[in-house]
Design a protein around this motif. Sequence first.
Motif, PDB file in Angstrom:
ATOM      1  N   GLU A   3     -15.605  59.828  98.847  1.00 16.37           N
ATOM      2  CA  GLU A   3     -15.135  58.729  96.962  1.00 16.37           C
ATOM      3  C   GLU A   3     -14.033  60.239  96.233  1.00 16.37           C
ATOM      4  O   GLU A   3     -13.172  60.760  96.689  1.00 16.37           O
ATOM      5  CB  GLU A   3     -16.036  60.199  96.140  1.00 16.37           C
ATOM      6  CG  GLU A   3     -17.642  59.868  96.873  1.00 16.37           C
ATOM      7  CD  GLU A   3     -18.370  60.930  95.577  1.00 16.37           C
ATOM      8  OE1 GLU A   3     -18.065  61.651  95.054  1.00 16.37           O
ATOM      9  OE2 GLU A   3     -20.226  60.565  96.261  1.00 16.37           O
ATOM     10  N   VAL A   6     -12.318  63.700  91.619  1.00 10.51           N
ATOM     11  CA  VAL A   6     -11.929  63.583  89.842  1.00 10.51           C
ATOM     12  C   VAL A   6     -11.150  64.563  89.707  1.00 10.51           C
ATOM     13  O   VAL A   6     -11.572  65.407  89.718  1.00 10.51           O
ATOM     14  CB  VAL A   6     -12.991  63.266  89.066  1.00 10.51           C
ATOM     15  CG1 VAL A   6     -13.315  62.960  87.960  1.00 10.51           C
ATOM     16  CG2 VAL A   6     -13.569  61.760  89.622  1.00 10.51           C
ATOM     17  N   TYR A 227     -20.542  68.067  75.367  1.00  9.46           N
ATOM     18  CA  TYR A 227     -21.645  66.958  76.501  1.00  9.46           C
ATOM     19  C   TYR A 227     -22.982  67.116  74.841  1.00  9.46           C
ATOM     20  O   TYR A 227     -22.903  68.076  73.908  1.00  9.46           O
ATOM     21  CB  TYR A 227     -22.117  67.351  77.060  1.00  9.46           C
ATOM     22  CG  TYR A 227     -21.573  67.337  77.943  1.00  9.46           C
ATOM     23  CD1 TYR A 227     -21.706  65.873  78.553  1.00  9.46           C
ATOM     24  CD2 TYR A 227     -20.308  68.122  78.803  1.00  9.46           C
ATOM     25  CE1 TYR A 227     -21.179  65.760  79.873  1.00  9.46           C
ATOM     26  CE2 TYR A 227     -19.509  67.504  79.280  1.00  9.46           C
ATOM     27  CZ  TYR A 227     -19.511  66.737  80.244  1.00  9.46           C
ATOM     28  OH  TYR A 227     -18.809  66.055  81.382  1.00  9.46           O
ATOM     29  N   ASN A 237     -32.080  56.859  81.760  1.00  9.11           N
ATOM     30  CA  ASN A 237     -30.817  56.737  81.977  1.00  9.11           C
ATOM     31  C   ASN A 237     -29.580  57.681  81.739  1.00  9.11           C
ATOM     32  O   ASN A 237     -28.882  57.635  80.642  1.00  9.11           O
ATOM     33  CB  ASN A 237     -30.401  54.987  81.640  1.00  9.11           C
ATOM     34  CG  ASN A 237     -29.105  55.038  82.353  1.00  9.11           C
ATOM     35  OD1 ASN A 237     -29.045  55.543  82.833  1.00  9.11           O
ATOM     36  ND2 ASN A 237     -28.758  53.864  81.772  1.00  9.11           N
ATOM     37  N   ASN A 239     -27.580  58.980  83.130  1.00 12.69           N
ATOM     38  CA  ASN A 239     -25.903  58.020  82.410  1.00 12.69           C
ATOM     39  C   ASN A 239     -25.357  58.183  81.325  1.00 12.69           C
ATOM     40  O   ASN A 239     -23.758  57.714  81.417  1.00 12.69           O
ATOM     41  CB  ASN A 239     -25.834  57.384  84.468  1.00 12.69           C
ATOM     42  CG  ASN A 239     -25.085  58.018  85.375  1.00 12.69           C
ATOM     43  OD1 ASN A 239     -26.367  58.816  85.367  1.00 12.69           O
ATOM     44  ND2 ASN A 239     -24.152  58.621  86.015  1.00 12.69           N
ATOM     45  N   ALA A 240     -26.141  56.732  80.891  1.00 14.81           N
ATOM     46  CA  ALA A 240     -25.571  56.548  80.162  1.00 14.81           C
ATOM     47  C   ALA A 240     -25.217  57.283  78.503  1.00 14.81           C
ATOM     48  O   ALA A 240     -24.194  56.530  77.895  1.00 14.81           O
ATOM     49  CB  ALA A 240     -27.331  55.345  79.533  1.00 14.81           C
ATOM     50  N   THR A 241     -25.734  58.207  78.429  1.00 11.93           N
ATOM     51  CA  THR A 241     -25.524  59.414  77.293  1.00 11.93           C
ATOM     52  C   THR A 241     -24.233  60.232  77.957  1.00 11.93           C
ATOM     53  O   THR A 241     -23.664  60.100  77.595  1.00 11.93           O
ATOM     54  CB  THR A 241     -26.866  60.207  76.833  1.00 11.93           C
ATOM     55  OG1 THR A 241     -28.138  59.468  77.359  1.00 11.93           O
ATOM     56  CG2 THR A 241     -26.346  61.311  76.602  1.00 11.93           C
ATOM     57  N   LEU A 242     -23.885  60.530  79.283  1.00 14.19           N
ATOM     58  CA  LEU A 242     -23.693  61.450  79.426  1.00 14.19           C
ATOM     59  C   LEU A 242     -21.837  61.149  80.288  1.00 14.19           C
ATOM     60  O   LEU A 242     -21.094  61.466  79.767  1.00 14.19           O
ATOM     61  CB  LEU A 242     -23.979  62.638  80.687  1.00 14.19           C
ATOM     62  CG  LEU A 242     -25.449  62.994  80.375  1.00 14.19           C
ATOM     63  CD1 LEU A 242     -26.022  63.690  81.691  1.00 14.19           C
ATOM     64  CD2 LEU A 242     -25.268  64.331  79.081  1.00 14.19           C
ATOM     65  N   ASP A 243     -21.783  59.623  80.095  1.00 16.54           N
ATOM     66  CA  ASP A 243     -20.574  59.185  80.867  1.00 16.54           C
ATOM     67  C   ASP A 243     -19.865  59.390  79.828  1.00 16.54           C
ATOM     68  O   ASP A 243     -18.674  59.110  80.146  1.00 16.54           O
ATOM     69  CB  ASP A 243     -20.736  57.788  82.266  1.00 16.54           C
ATOM     70  CG  ASP A 243     -22.008  58.307  83.164  1.00 16.54           C
ATOM     71  OD1 ASP A 243     -21.161  59.458  83.619  1.00 16.54           O
ATOM     72  OD2 ASP A 243     -21.885  57.144  84.157  1.00 16.54           O
ATOM     73  N   LYS A 244     -20.193  59.605  78.930  1.00 20.58           N
ATOM     74  CA  LYS A 244     -19.266  58.967  77.655  1.00 20.58           C
ATOM     75  C   LYS A 244     -18.585  59.542  77.276  1.00 20.58           C
ATOM     76  O   LYS A 244     -17.140  59.384  77.031  1.00 20.58           O
ATOM     77  CB  LYS A 244     -20.598  58.669  76.325  1.00 20.58           C
ATOM     78  CG  LYS A 244     -21.126  57.407  76.021  1.00 20.58           C
ATOM     79  CD  LYS A 244     -22.187  57.419  74.947  1.00 20.58           C
ATOM     80  CE  LYS A 244     -23.208  56.272  75.068  1.00 20.58           C
ATOM     81  NZ  LYS A 244     -24.015  56.241  73.416  1.00 20.58           N
ATOM     82  N   TRP A 245     -18.429  61.221  78.027  1.00 23.68           N
ATOM     83  CA  TRP A 245     -17.926  62.219  77.994  1.00 23.68           C
ATOM     84  C   TRP A 245     -16.520  61.935  78.044  1.00 23.68           C
ATOM     85  O   TRP A 245     -15.724  62.451  78.776  1.00 23.68           O
ATOM     86  CB  TRP A 245     -18.968  63.797  78.007  1.00 23.68           C
ATOM     87  CG  TRP A 245     -19.326  63.451  76.777  1.00 23.68           C
ATOM     88  CD1 TRP A 245     -20.738  63.865  76.704  1.00 23.68           C
ATOM     89  CD2 TRP A 245     -19.146  64.362  76.001  1.00 23.68           C
ATOM     90  NE1 TRP A 245     -21.276  63.665  75.674  1.00 23.68           N
ATOM     91  CE2 TRP A 245     -20.162  64.297  74.421  1.00 23.68           C
ATOM     92  CE3 TRP A 245     -17.865  65.311  75.051  1.00 23.68           C
ATOM     93  CZ2 TRP A 245     -20.232  65.083  73.542  1.00 23.68           C
ATOM     94  CZ3 TRP A 245     -18.556  65.885  73.779  1.00 23.68           C
ATOM     95  CH2 TRP A 245     -19.100  65.669  73.319  1.00 23.68           C
TER      96      TRP A 245
END
Length: 245
Positions: A3, A6, A227, A237, A239-245
């Motif tokens: 991977e 990051v 967060y 889902n 990721n739909a919430t947390l990936d916005k950060w």
Amino acid sequence: MAEKAVKSTVSNWPKAILFGDSLTQFSFSADGCWGAKVTDYLQRKCDVFNRGFSGYNSRWNKIILPKLVTQADAESIAFVTIFLGANDSVDKSLNPQQHVPLEEYKQNLIDMVDYLQSIGVKRNLVILITPPACDEEAWALDCKLKERPTPPSKVNSITKRYAEACVEAAQVCGTEIVDLYTCMMKQEDWKSCLNDGLHLATRGSLLLFDLLQPILDKLTSELPIIYNLWSEVDSENPNATLDKW
């Protein structure tokens, strides 16, 4: 395929820097808990960094400040406290190593604020804190019991002058100011705010936090909780919430 690495974003959180002498260094201890209270109060809003140096005076702190806070830090700084004067104000004849003359102390504070402003930290994000009152008898006894290398050299009336100079420096610079000395002296049995005549007891630490709190509210009111609260996370889902950060 491995991977892609990051880059950590921990250091990108807003930063609060507590800068000073032992009164800051010990601010996460059981008695001197004002720094821990600040950290708890601002959890998930910013990281709080303790940069206190026991025994240091404003002359020495002025030298190390540019090594601790650089232009690269400035953009993410939420606020900086500068809490000095307890060592500067010792009697020169008894403790020349730590003593700093009154006018130099005031100028050192101004110079430190000017440095922070020069690297991009706005003046209103700097909070000067006056040295606390001192209980001369209790400090003398503590020095004797602990066999400190310097004789007891604190005089409360002299400390008052340094506290006044700190207030004046804040007025010159346009920074926030917490006049801990004056507020302590207004307390009934003010000596119980100290645990050894010099350093803050729990009562003194809570008093300092209470004085800081309205300033912290003003300076951090627009900082979001980092967060989402757990109740706001999409459990189906996340990721739909947390990936916005």
